[in-house]
Write an enzyme that holds these catalytic residues in place. Structure first.
Site, PDB file in Angstrom:
ATOM      1  N   HIS A 131      29.863  31.268  65.796  1.00 33.09           N
ATOM      2  CA  HIS A 131      31.301  31.392  65.731  1.00 33.09           C
ATOM      3  C   HIS A 131      31.775  31.229  64.282  1.00 33.09           C
ATOM      4  CE1 HIS A 131      35.365  30.764  67.585  1.00 33.09           C
ATOM      5  NE2 HIS A 131      35.567  30.021  66.508  1.00 33.09           N
ATOM      6  N   TYR A 162      41.665  30.240  68.347  1.00 37.08           N
ATOM      7  CA  TYR A 162      41.948  31.141  69.457  1.00 37.08           C
ATOM      8  C   TYR A 162      43.424  31.404  69.515  1.00 37.08           C
ATOM      9  CZ  TYR A 162      37.337  29.660  70.896  1.00 37.08           C
ATOM     10  OH  TYR A 162      36.017  29.379  70.930  1.00 37.08           O
ATOM     11  N   ASP A 210      36.828  36.786  70.602  1.00 38.25           N
ATOM     12  CA  ASP A 210      37.263  36.113  71.821  1.00 38.25           C
ATOM     13  C   ASP A 210      38.786  36.052  71.855  1.00 38.25           C
ATOM     14  OD1 ASP A 210      37.676  34.497  73.993  1.00 38.25           O
ATOM     15  OD2 ASP A 210      36.710  32.711  73.147  1.00 38.25           O
ATOM     16  N   HIS A 212      40.396  34.761  74.359  1.00 36.70           N
ATOM     17  CA  HIS A 212      40.721  33.500  75.030  1.00 36.70           C
ATOM     18  C   HIS A 212      41.915  33.655  75.954  1.00 36.70           C
ATOM     19  CE1 HIS A 212      40.078  29.086  75.126  1.00 36.70           C
ATOM     20  NE2 HIS A 212      38.891  29.435  74.676  1.00 36.70           N
ATOM     21  N   GLU A 236      35.840  39.384  74.232  1.00 35.21           N
ATOM     22  CA  GLU A 236      35.625  38.336  75.228  1.00 35.21           C
ATOM     23  C   GLU A 236      36.957  37.875  75.815  1.00 35.21           C
ATOM     24  OE1 GLU A 236      33.024  35.382  73.497  1.00 35.21           O
ATOM     25  OE2 GLU A 236      33.974  33.797  74.644  1.00 35.21           O
ATOM     26  N   GLU A 262      33.927  33.087  81.727  1.00 36.70           N
ATOM     27  CA  GLU A 262      33.675  31.663  81.528  1.00 36.70           C
ATOM     28  C   GLU A 262      34.538  30.778  82.418  1.00 36.70           C
ATOM     29  OE1 GLU A 262      34.675  31.712  77.300  1.00 36.70           O
ATOM     30  OE2 GLU A 262      35.994  30.005  77.580  1.00 36.70           O
ATOM     31  N   HIS A 312      28.073  31.332  78.921  1.00 32.61           N
ATOM     32  CA  HIS A 312      28.938  30.479  78.113  1.00 32.61           C
ATOM     33  C   HIS A 312      28.119  29.339  77.514  1.00 32.61           C
ATOM     34  CE1 HIS A 312      32.839  27.855  77.962  1.00 32.61           C
ATOM     35  NE2 HIS A 312      32.890  28.763  77.004  1.00 32.61           N
ATOM     36  N   ASP A 316      30.862  21.826  74.535  1.00 27.88           N
ATOM     37  CA  ASP A 316      30.966  20.852  75.618  1.00 27.88           C
ATOM     38  C   ASP A 316      30.086  21.227  76.813  1.00 27.88           C
ATOM     39  OD1 ASP A 316      32.597  22.974  76.205  1.00 27.88           O
ATOM     40  OD2 ASP A 316      34.270  21.773  76.940  1.00 27.88           O
TER      41      ASP A 316
END
Lengths: 404, 404, 404, 404
Positions: A131, A162, A210, A212, A236, A262, A312, A316
């Site tokens: 990223h 994002y 992405d 998001h 994405e 995701e 994904h 986390d």
């Protein structure tokens, strides 16, 4: 030895580092009647960590005690339907922790890495994407180039977080707290970013982006089409799960490859996208759909439809979860690319056996099972802080709560 | 020990019993660098047995020598595409022999039965169906009752062979040799048979019927509809693979459950039926589609579509193939029923470790791998006779060659 | 004379030249009770040559002995269904050898070229396309111009082999042997090639391109769209047979004409493409679908759908097969173009009566039947070498086995 | 001999018997440069006989003079498009006369029956159906039984003529001349007829029925559904060509097999029915669609769709046309049944070589070409009367002109 049975099941919570709200990891440990024989699985759900623990410890544990851990297909289904209302976050994460632990256990019983149980490797390593962020195109470019120098071939380029999170979107009078962002400005800036990147870097690197889910549907279609000339590897989460029907419109308008999933938590969310061949990459969060058992099946179903996997892999997810990703990656014919967040030194110490990245690829190790362990004492030193996240309190400029 | 590599691959042909054209079995043996460590797979294609042997011995063997036998997913794809033209009978059977042998090997390496590698059991045994025939409804009824007394719950009822083979269908002048049958008469007799069976036996047994693709499309639709009141468990092969589009019309007309697939040889044949939810049971011949690797995937794809498995299990599948069927049956959540031909004493002696039937169910044994071996010396005493089958030379009353 | 009957059937194998793995030709000879009256057909399947021979000699021969060779429609169906599992490579090639030989025989019995039996010529010659390759656009251009100077009007332009085979694609650690190529790089280079060709050569030549199924679906769609401005005559095999459903998406995105089919082995593969008018050219390998009987029917079905023919004509089709292609070409109203590999001097000596190319067109000769013979003594001097091909062992940069 | 060229083309008209308006036959004779070498084809269009002659003699003849008669595919297309407005009755009949004559010629050049050119026989004979009529069910039954005693297996049962022609339908004041009939009464009477026939004769004979397009659409659907329990072999012309979309509704409601097509004159009429698999038998009038060339193609296209042939074979087809039907019947794998009107003694004398019926089957003879000749002197003795037909002036009870 006798057939081992399940002797204990419990959730291990930890937040390696400064005890971040954004890194509350959950690992499930399934212990057996055979001393020293146990399995580990990732049940991480940072945003609702303690609810997952409750499901594991209070509801799944009693269903598992004394059972044959090798009957994964049976146990998965048994646990899945036991609450009558099934699937969804919290319960799927808990189930995933158990399921991965059972696969880890089965590998240990077999003396084989989990990728062997899944059919064996069909490639050497799993290509990863990293990223690259930045406030301006030039800064993003510099970060992209840094990754390229490390040998990476796939890089996700974002500008200003994002959807421009943290941006100086104008706020109305009496604005509530939250992370304001401006979807229109975001959409325009993305095109500007990729104009810059393709002009300066050229085409010999695969770029991803992405969204998001931060755009309204027609804006998402417009962006996907506007980015067609930039030859993204994929775009994405261009739409939120609530508006998946709009993927059809994107398909009618352009050939930008689409990655989605995701946030999906059950099959009715991905079915229409797969059956309509409306996306190109499935990128579910494996612990959010219930573990390796459903993920392996989903990979197979996607192979039928000509769709690739891009599970994904954010920060986390626990290292156990990342290991599961990589085992599945190297044994799925229709693997596409693996999101890669990397591990801190502390995480690598806490979870001995983390998968490694060399050049453009991630590699699982060859130890039995998932090949990863947890140092419970060390984990206990980093308890999870309580509280709710800030970045998921997002608003558009007029103060409307938005998809984060 | 070191990682074993493949040291030899060969086809073992045998025709246990009187050397029947209809029972030319082919088993592939994959031997490794580890003495005594080998795998067995079924490559049986009775009708073209020696062509399968050539593919195994001359083309697959050189591709496999020295390779890592555990990379099944890789090797399957490598062998599958190596001839450029892929799939189809002969090549799929050869590939199946290798593929099952690799799974057998992997099980032995793991010290686990193959069903464990596939996710573990999710049921105790696999319900089987047997085949009850007869010249008249009363004779069929007697044979059905005999199976019921043995504890069976699923019985396929046929009258006068598939499509009335051997019947006294009128022949035109100058009729060529072949097995003449009359499709119209067949269709009418089937309804009469099930009228009788349901009237005499009642509804407490599951009845099945196999049309063996011997009807023209509209007649197939008509028969499926006529049998709707008889509550079949399923109606099998009501259309030939060449006319699968007509399943849609059957679906519009009735709710008779439909089983299809024993003649399918690649995914383009089953895809439209699955995606349209036009059948209820997939019953491919596992060695005709390339072995356990594609069958496991097909089962998973069918689970996505709400379709159950009913793998083809006739007499001309080797006991190794039957064992593979049963390992897959007990570990697939969407298993439906298993066709069961039974083994002769000689077959059980030649193939130690045959799956067993007890009551209504078949059971795999719990030895590592597929749990079955072959006595090569005994097998060598029963060489395969040369020649072509007679029953596949079928004609309708006017002398037209028909689907057998 | 009396009605001739079939007296013998056998496969003739030869590898004219240095005995190349890539040129193992198979011709079937059907001899009759009439001395000197025989037919020849192409059964070539270079990759599995000896398996085809077994099917011809051991299984088709006994079914044909003593039969009337003029009942082609009957014999085709009888042979087709005799193995119960039908179609597919190996068996279709064997059937093709017999089928073409029966048409050759019928022509000889009639004293007419085969094109006369098919309805007579509806054009003078069959326009051909040749294959121009090169490492860089300039080299491809030079080769295209060379063909143009020879009078050719249709030229297939490739750069770096199919999919850039032999390219210096980066390889991961522990890379297995095989021909590595990079699909993404390939796709980009194709657009660059045609930019160059159209800029330098202009539009007065028909250009074609073969993707050889080496792209993932969305990349195939993207390439077809990117090439729309270059006005290809057709884009060939842009998708593998396993993913034909994606043709619909290509159709929604662009007007690039599409050719497909060299790998198809039964009707369930081409049916959805025809019925959806999703392709513009059918280019099956005639011996892979079972010979002239099914090819003639397929041409007719394509005429119904407004689709043209472009039968596969690579170097590993025997001259007998090329002759069959051309007979069908000149008598099919919906003929499009014929792939043309050319014959070596040795091939022309070994197969007297090869079709000839003059200017842009290929011409069949006017002798009875297919008009071509085989010098068996000469053929016997060039036996087929044993072994498996290397180019069909293809991998992408991460080591995944890919469509070759 | 040299390649023959076309020396003359002409239409031969005759009305064997009493010179009936309903039997004005047209045969086209194509003569060649080779003395005694000619071909015959059927161009019969009883209702517009002299217009067909004009097209043959004034328009097709000049296009054919001096041409190579063996290039059928070329000539067919050349003649087909020459009038710019193409297809349709009159022109198609004229084209058919030429086309069949060219096939007859090609057979004579080859020394082979036409069925050999079409691929050879794939059955011994062509099953025929005859027409049993009567005023009341009992009379129809008697006529059905008479045919059964002759060995026939397919019988078309009608009551009171098509649509009750000649019935005592009530007429309104001032009724115009014409054949009045009552569609509702007709529809009800048909069900009554088949109730009677199945009750008395049973199921061991195949019964057919021709609606002759005499119902409004929803009535047609209702009748098809009402006849489902009677197990017709097929229901013929249940809708007029003007309302073919309603076939879809019939398909949704019942499984009665449907035959359609005697009035079709170009492909846009049959395409949607074939592509939707909405009928089971194509029964075009071969001379109305342009001859053997398009009929052979149509048969092939129907084979693709699983639809069988049942070519129109009424009394006003010349014996040459009947011969063409039978040659096509015995060489088409998807032949269903052949309508059979039979020949008078005079017709058999005038047309030496008529196909023969023995038992349930019609057989072509084995002479070269269509195997049939015309005695032109005898034909000339029976000139065609002038005038228009009466039965095609049909009205419903209120005086509305209706489909005849």
């Amino acid at each position: 030895m006798d057939q081992p049975t399940i002797r204990d099941v419990r959730a291990i919570l930890t937040s390696p580092g400064e005890g971040s709200l954004q890194k509350r990891l959950i690992v499930v440990k399934v212990e057996t009647s055979e001393p020293g024989l146990y399995g580990l699985g990732c049940a991480t759900f940072t945003q609702r960590h303690s609810a997952v623990r409750v499901v594991v410890d209070e509801f799944l544990r009693p269903l598992l005690m004394g059972r044959d851990p090798q009957r994964i297909e049976d146990l998965w289904q048994t646990l899945h339907v036991n609450a009558y209302w099934r699937s969804g976050p919290v319960m799927n994460n808990a189930l995933s922790g158990v399921d991965m632990a059972l696969w880890d256990l089965k590998g240990k019983l077999a003396g084989l890495p989990v990728y062997q149980l899944l059919g064996g490797k069909c490639r050497e390593g799993a290509a990863v994407y990293r990223h690259a962020d930045g406030a301006e195109p030039e800064e993003v470019e510099a970060n992209v180039r840094r990754f390229m120098e490390q040998g990476l071939r796939y890089i996700r380029a974002q500008m200003g977080g994002y959807g421009g999170r943290g941006s100086d979107a104008p706020r109305p009078e009496g604005a509530l707290p939250g992370a304001y962002f401006d979807p229109e400005r975001h959409a325009r800036s993305v095109v500007r970013l990729f104009d810059h990147l393709r002009a300066t870097i050229g085409e010999d690197v695969e770029l991803l982006h992405d969204v998001h889910e931060r755009l309204v549907p027609i804006e998402a279609v417009r962006l996907a089409k506007a980015l067609e000339p930039h030859r993204l590897f994929f775009l994405e989460d261009v739409l939120p799960p609530e508006q998946i029907e709009w993927f059809r419109l994107i398909r009618q308008q352009c050939t930008t490859p689409l990655a989605m999933g995701e946030l999906f938590v059950n099959a009715n969310e991905w079915k229409p996208l797969l059956e309509g061949r409306l996306i190109d990459f499935i990128r579910c969060h494996i612990s959010a759909i219930g573990g390796l058992t459903p993920a392996r099946k989903l990979a197979t179903v996607c192979e039928h439809f000509g769709i690739r996997t891009a599970w994904h892999g954010p920060g986390d997810v626990s290292p156990v979860g990342h290991a599961a990703n990589v085992h599945l990656d190297v044994s799925s014919l229709n693997f596409g690319v693996q999101e890669w967040a990397g591990f801190s030194e502390l995480e690598q110490e806490m979870f001995p056996g983390c998968p490694e990245i060399r050049g453009a690829y991630a590699y699982p190790n060859d130890r039995p099972g998932l090949g990863i362990d947890v140092d419970e004492k060390l984990a206990a030193k980093y308890p999870c802080p309580e509280g709710v996240l800030d970045w998921t309190q997002t608003r558009t400029p007029d103060g409307t709560p938005a998809y984060p």
